[in-house]
Design a protein around this motif. Structure first.
Motif, PDB file in Angstrom:
ATOM      1  N   ALA A  99       0.838  -1.204   0.000  1.00  0.00           N
ATOM      2  CA  ALA A  99       0.000   0.000   0.000  1.00  0.00           C
ATOM      3  C   ALA A  99       0.873   1.256   0.000  1.00  0.00           C
ATOM      4  CB  ALA A  99      -0.931  -0.003   1.212  1.00  0.00           C
ATOM      5  N   LYS A 100       1.866   1.294   0.851  1.00  0.00           N
ATOM      6  CA  LYS A 100       2.757   2.464   0.918  1.00  0.00           C
ATOM      7  C   LYS A 100       3.515   2.648  -0.390  1.00  0.00           C
ATOM      8  CE  LYS A 100       3.529   2.478   5.934  1.00  0.00           C
ATOM      9  NZ  LYS A 100       4.542   2.290   7.027  1.00  0.00           N
ATOM     10  N   ALA A 101       3.983   1.548  -0.954  1.00  0.00           N
ATOM     11  CA  ALA A 101       4.750   1.617  -2.195  1.00  0.00           C
ATOM     12  C   ALA A 101       3.879   2.126  -3.352  1.00  0.00           C
ATOM     13  CB  ALA A 101       5.317   0.238  -2.536  1.00  0.00           C
ATOM     14  N   ALA A 102       2.654   1.610  -3.461  1.00  0.00           N
ATOM     15  CA  ALA A 102       1.764   2.022  -4.546  1.00  0.00           C
ATOM     16  C   ALA A 102       1.387   3.486  -4.424  1.00  0.00           C
ATOM     17  CB  ALA A 102       0.507   1.155  -4.540  1.00  0.00           C
ATOM     18  N   ALA A 103       1.115   3.953  -3.206  1.00  0.00           N
ATOM     19  CA  ALA A 103       0.763   5.356  -3.004  1.00  0.00           C
ATOM     20  C   ALA A 103       1.917   6.263  -3.406  1.00  0.00           C
ATOM     21  CB  ALA A 103       0.380   5.587  -1.545  1.00  0.00           C
ATOM     22  N   ALA A 104       3.129   5.876  -3.025  1.00  0.00           N
ATOM     23  CA  ALA A 104       4.308   6.683  -3.369  1.00  0.00           C
ATOM     24  C   ALA A 104       4.543   6.697  -4.882  1.00  0.00           C
ATOM     25  CB  ALA A 104       5.542   6.128  -2.657  1.00  0.00           C
ATOM     26  N   PHE A 105       4.355   5.562  -5.516  1.00  0.00           N
ATOM     27  CA  PHE A 105       4.569   5.467  -6.967  1.00  0.00           C
ATOM     28  C   PHE A 105       3.541   6.316  -7.711  1.00  0.00           C
ATOM     29  CE2 PHE A 105       4.745   3.456 -11.146  1.00  0.00           C
ATOM     30  CZ  PHE A 105       6.100   3.158 -11.281  1.00  0.00           C
ATOM     31  N   GLY A 106       2.280   6.227  -7.301  1.00  0.00           N
ATOM     32  CA  GLY A 106       1.230   7.013  -7.934  1.00  0.00           C
ATOM     33  C   GLY A 106       1.430   8.507  -7.745  1.00  0.00           C
ATOM     34  N   ASP A 107       1.833   8.891  -6.540  1.00  0.00           N
ATOM     35  CA  ASP A 107       2.089  10.315  -6.262  1.00  0.00           C
ATOM     36  C   ASP A 107       3.198  10.855  -7.154  1.00  0.00           C
ATOM     37  OD1 ASP A 107       0.154  10.310  -4.325  1.00  0.00           O
ATOM     38  OD2 ASP A 107       1.541  10.227  -2.621  1.00  0.00           O
ATOM     39  N   ARG A 108       4.277  10.115  -7.256  1.00  0.00           N
ATOM     40  CA  ARG A 108       5.413  10.580  -8.053  1.00  0.00           C
ATOM     41  C   ARG A 108       5.041  10.622  -9.536  1.00  0.00           C
ATOM     42  NH1 ARG A 108       8.835  14.121  -7.761  1.00  0.00           N
ATOM     43  NH2 ARG A 108       9.101  13.459  -5.584  1.00  0.00           N
ATOM     44  N   ALA A 109       4.283   9.629  -9.994  1.00  0.00           N
ATOM     45  CA  ALA A 109       3.857   9.624 -11.395  1.00  0.00           C
ATOM     46  C   ALA A 109       3.025  10.855 -11.720  1.00  0.00           C
ATOM     47  CB  ALA A 109       3.053   8.358 -11.695  1.00  0.00           C
ATOM     48  N   ALA A 110       2.163  11.253 -10.798  1.00  0.00           N
ATOM     49  CA  ALA A 110       1.347  12.451 -11.016  1.00  0.00           C
ATOM     50  C   ALA A 110       2.227  13.698 -11.032  1.00  0.00           C
ATOM     51  CB  ALA A 110       0.288  12.561  -9.922  1.00  0.00           C
ATOM     52  N   GLN A 111       3.188  13.770 -10.128  1.00  0.00           N
ATOM     53  CA  GLN A 111       4.081  14.927 -10.069  1.00  0.00           C
ATOM     54  C   GLN A 111       4.940  15.040 -11.319  1.00  0.00           C
ATOM     55  OE1 GLN A 111       6.277  15.067  -6.290  1.00  0.00           O
ATOM     56  NE2 GLN A 111       4.557  14.023  -5.306  1.00  0.00           N
ATOM     57  N   GLU A 112       5.343  13.908 -11.861  1.00  0.00           N
ATOM     58  CA  GLU A 112       6.196  13.905 -13.054  1.00  0.00           C
ATOM     59  C   GLU A 112       5.383  13.927 -14.345  1.00  0.00           C
ATOM     60  OE1 GLU A 112       9.404  14.305 -12.923  1.00  0.00           O
ATOM     61  OE2 GLU A 112       9.456  14.189 -10.712  1.00  0.00           O
ATOM     62  N   ARG A 113       4.058  14.003 -14.200  1.00  0.00           N
ATOM     63  CA  ARG A 113       3.146  14.052 -15.352  1.00  0.00           C
ATOM     64  C   ARG A 113       3.315  12.838 -16.285  1.00  0.00           C
ATOM     65  NH1 ARG A 113       0.680  18.968 -15.439  1.00  0.00           N
ATOM     66  NH2 ARG A 113       1.677  20.654 -14.277  1.00  0.00           N
ATOM     67  N   VAL A 114       3.481  11.688 -15.679  1.00  0.00           N
ATOM     68  CA  VAL A 114       3.535  10.448 -16.453  1.00  0.00           C
ATOM     69  C   VAL A 114       2.162  10.211 -17.075  1.00  0.00           C
ATOM     70  CG1 VAL A 114       3.838   7.938 -16.313  1.00  0.00           C
ATOM     71  CG2 VAL A 114       5.351   9.458 -15.016  1.00  0.00           C
ATOM     72  N   GLY A 115       2.124   9.922 -18.371  1.00  0.00           N
ATOM     73  CA  GLY A 115       0.856   9.844 -19.089  1.00  0.00           C
ATOM     74  C   GLY A 115       0.043   8.593 -18.817  1.00  0.00           C
ATOM     75  N   GLN A 116       0.684   7.535 -18.315  1.00  0.00           N
ATOM     76  CA  GLN A 116      -0.039   6.282 -18.103  1.00  0.00           C
ATOM     77  C   GLN A 116       0.740   5.369 -17.164  1.00  0.00           C
ATOM     78  OE1 GLN A 116      -0.292   3.758 -21.602  1.00  0.00           O
ATOM     79  NE2 GLN A 116      -2.221   2.821 -20.956  1.00  0.00           N
ATOM     80  N   ILE A 117       0.063   4.872 -16.145  1.00  0.00           N
ATOM     81  CA  ILE A 117       0.595   3.790 -15.315  1.00  0.00           C
ATOM     82  C   ILE A 117      -0.111   2.516 -15.753  1.00  0.00           C
ATOM     83  CG2 ILE A 117       0.770   2.797 -13.000  1.00  0.00           C
ATOM     84  CD1 ILE A 117       0.724   5.611 -11.868  1.00  0.00           C
ATOM     85  N   ILE A 118       0.641   1.447 -15.939  1.00  0.00           N
ATOM     86  CA  ILE A 118       0.050   0.155 -16.319  1.00  0.00           C
ATOM     87  C   ILE A 118       0.383  -0.841 -15.212  1.00  0.00           C
ATOM     88  CG2 ILE A 118      -0.009  -1.690 -18.025  1.00  0.00           C
ATOM     89  CD1 ILE A 118       0.944   0.433 -20.091  1.00  0.00           C
ATOM     90  N   TYR A 119      -0.656  -1.406 -14.616  1.00  0.00           N
ATOM     91  CA  TYR A 119      -0.487  -2.279 -13.448  1.00  0.00           C
ATOM     92  C   TYR A 119      -1.029  -3.671 -13.730  1.00  0.00           C
ATOM     93  CZ  TYR A 119      -1.430  -4.248  -8.809  1.00  0.00           C
ATOM     94  OH  TYR A 119      -1.493  -5.078  -7.713  1.00  0.00           O
ATOM     95  N   LEU A 120      -0.248  -4.685 -13.352  1.00  0.00           N
ATOM     96  CA  LEU A 120      -0.676  -6.074 -13.482  1.00  0.00           C
ATOM     97  C   LEU A 120      -1.205  -6.544 -12.135  1.00  0.00           C
ATOM     98  CD1 LEU A 120      -0.870  -8.632 -15.229  1.00  0.00           C
ATOM     99  CD2 LEU A 120       1.474  -9.181 -14.540  1.00  0.00           C
ATOM    100  N   GLY A 121      -2.533  -6.650 -12.033  1.00  0.00           N
ATOM    101  CA  GLY A 121      -3.165  -7.049 -10.785  1.00  0.00           C
ATOM    102  C   GLY A 121      -3.683  -8.476 -10.839  1.00  0.00           C
ATOM    103  N   GLY A 122      -4.677  -8.775  -9.981  1.00  0.00           N
ATOM    104  CA  GLY A 122      -5.179 -10.136  -9.878  1.00  0.00           C
ATOM    105  C   GLY A 122      -6.663 -10.253 -10.152  1.00  0.00           C
ATOM    106  N   LEU A 123      -7.044 -11.343 -10.818  1.00  0.00           N
ATOM    107  CA  LEU A 123      -8.452 -11.640 -11.067  1.00  0.00           C
ATOM    108  C   LEU A 123      -9.173 -11.987  -9.765  1.00  0.00           C
ATOM    109  CD1 LEU A 123      -8.487 -13.897 -14.279  1.00  0.00           C
ATOM    110  CD2 LEU A 123      -9.620 -11.684 -14.005  1.00  0.00           C
ATOM    111  N   GLY A 124     -10.498 -11.934  -9.825  1.00  0.00           N
ATOM    112  CA  GLY A 124     -11.325 -12.264  -8.671  1.00  0.00           C
ATOM    113  C   GLY A 124     -12.523 -11.338  -8.618  1.00  0.00           C
ATOM    114  N   ASP A 125     -13.680 -11.878  -8.282  1.00  0.00           N
ATOM    115  CA  ASP A 125     -14.899 -11.071  -8.230  1.00  0.00           C
ATOM    116  C   ASP A 125     -14.892 -10.178  -6.992  1.00  0.00           C
ATOM    117  OD1 ASP A 125     -15.853 -12.260 -10.524  1.00  0.00           O
ATOM    118  OD2 ASP A 125     -16.962 -13.817  -9.449  1.00  0.00           O
ATOM    119  N   ASP A 126     -15.206  -8.898  -7.184  1.00  0.00           N
ATOM    120  CA  ASP A 126     -15.200  -7.951  -6.074  1.00  0.00           C
ATOM    121  C   ASP A 126     -16.226  -8.308  -5.001  1.00  0.00           C
ATOM    122  OD1 ASP A 126     -13.149  -6.432  -7.088  1.00  0.00           O
ATOM    123  OD2 ASP A 126     -14.463  -5.066  -8.171  1.00  0.00           O
TER     124      ASP A 126
END
Length: 305
Positions: free
Chosen positions: A91-118
């Motif tokens: 959780a801490k790592a993802a929040a930090a990565f997302g924050d920095r991507a927004a600050q650096e104006r990265v156009g797209q984050i692509i994440y490989l997550g997991g299947l499963g019904d919510d």
């Protein structure tokens, strides 16, 4: 993998987790497609793969600034399943990565997550994957999510559990999760999807489910791996094997550590199959069947031994 993206759309792409099972294949495919690839690693001096190694650690937010500066897109292929408190770490790592991507104006984050019904009672592992999706996006950077189940390919943890169980046991007394349905996917197909959504306007800000053409029970996966190697594998499910006992059982017959095994075993109670195949319209190609994926994985293992 070349040809998946027109080389005229050359991008500067950061791959966090680029030295891992999926990441190293992805870095090679992106490089072959003509992109400027940065592979983020804590040990750049020891990297000798495609692209350029850059120092970065998702556990050290300040290290992300230089790694991400000027990147058009960033792949996030990071997890901490081997840690007891992996949910907090991820959780801490993802929040930090997302924050920095927004600050650096990265156009797209692509994440490989997991299947499963919510609406299912998801395991801690799958709940964490969902949380990571949200945290990556909370600062405003556009996120594309690909949710996958078991990825079949040499070196993958879930695949290695499958292969080693078949290799080490003449017969199996197994937990009841062997009857859970799953939709395994070949690692090469995962990489095709990951490359295919890069810079794709139809994929920005969307969540996709990816899987191979075969929906199987875990017991079917095990028996078909045995058949691919000319073996017969009797399987007897035993409902009394708890997740804790199952993870210790895995650690006895495979080289997967107990903590990682426990986290993966917990997820095996959840049915992980594709409910929405809209990705097929965005990134169309012929999927690899499970038996072919198994043969490729076994051939690759023999080639590197």
């Amino acid at each position: 993998m070349s040809g998946e993206i027109d080389k005229k759309t050359r991008s500067t792409v950061l791959v966090a987790g680029g030295t891992g099972f999926v990441g190293r294949r992805l870095a090679a495919a992106l490089d072959e497609a003509g992109h400027d690839v940065r592979v983020m690693t804590r040990k750049p001096d020891g990297y000798n793969g495609p692209g350029t190694a850059v120092y970065g650690d998702v556990g050290e937010p300040e290290s992300l600034k230089e790694a991400m500066a000027g990147a058009d897109a960033a792949y996030y292929l990071v997890h901490s399943l081997e840690s007891e408190n992996f949910e907090e770490i991820d959780a801490k790592a993802a929040a930090a990565f997302g924050d920095r991507a927004a600050q650096e104006r990265v156009g797209q984050i692509i994440y490989l997550g997991g299947l499963g019904d919510d609406d299912d009672d998801l395991s801690a592992h799958l709940r964490s994957r969902r949380q990571v999706e949200k945290l990556l996006a909370q600062s405003g950077a556009p996120v594309t999510v690909l949710r996958a189940g078991i990825i079949v390919g040499h070196g993958g943890i879930s695949w290695e559990i499958t292969r080693q169980l078949v290799e080490h046991l003449p017969a199996m007394v197994t937990p009841k999760w062997v009857n859970t349905k799953t939709q395994p996917i070949a690692v090469d197909d995962v990489v095709r999807y990951l490359v295919g959504v890069l810079g794709n306007a139809e994929a920005r800000g969307r969540v996709f489910e990816i899987g191979g053409p075969d929906v199987l029970k875990y017991r079917d996966m095990l028996t078909r791996v045995a058949e691919a190697q000319g073996q017969h594998l009797p399987i007897v499910p035993v409902p009394l094997l708890t997740p804790g006992l199952s993870s210790r059982w895995l650690s006895l017959v495979t080289d997967v550590d107990t903590e990682t095994g426990r986290n993966l075993v917990d997820s095996m109670a959840n049915e992980v199959i594709v409910r929405d195949d809209s990705i097929r319209e965005v990134v169309p190609f012929e999927l690899t069947g499970y038996d072919d994926a198994v043969r490729h994985a076994l051939e690759e293992r023999r080639a590197v031994r």
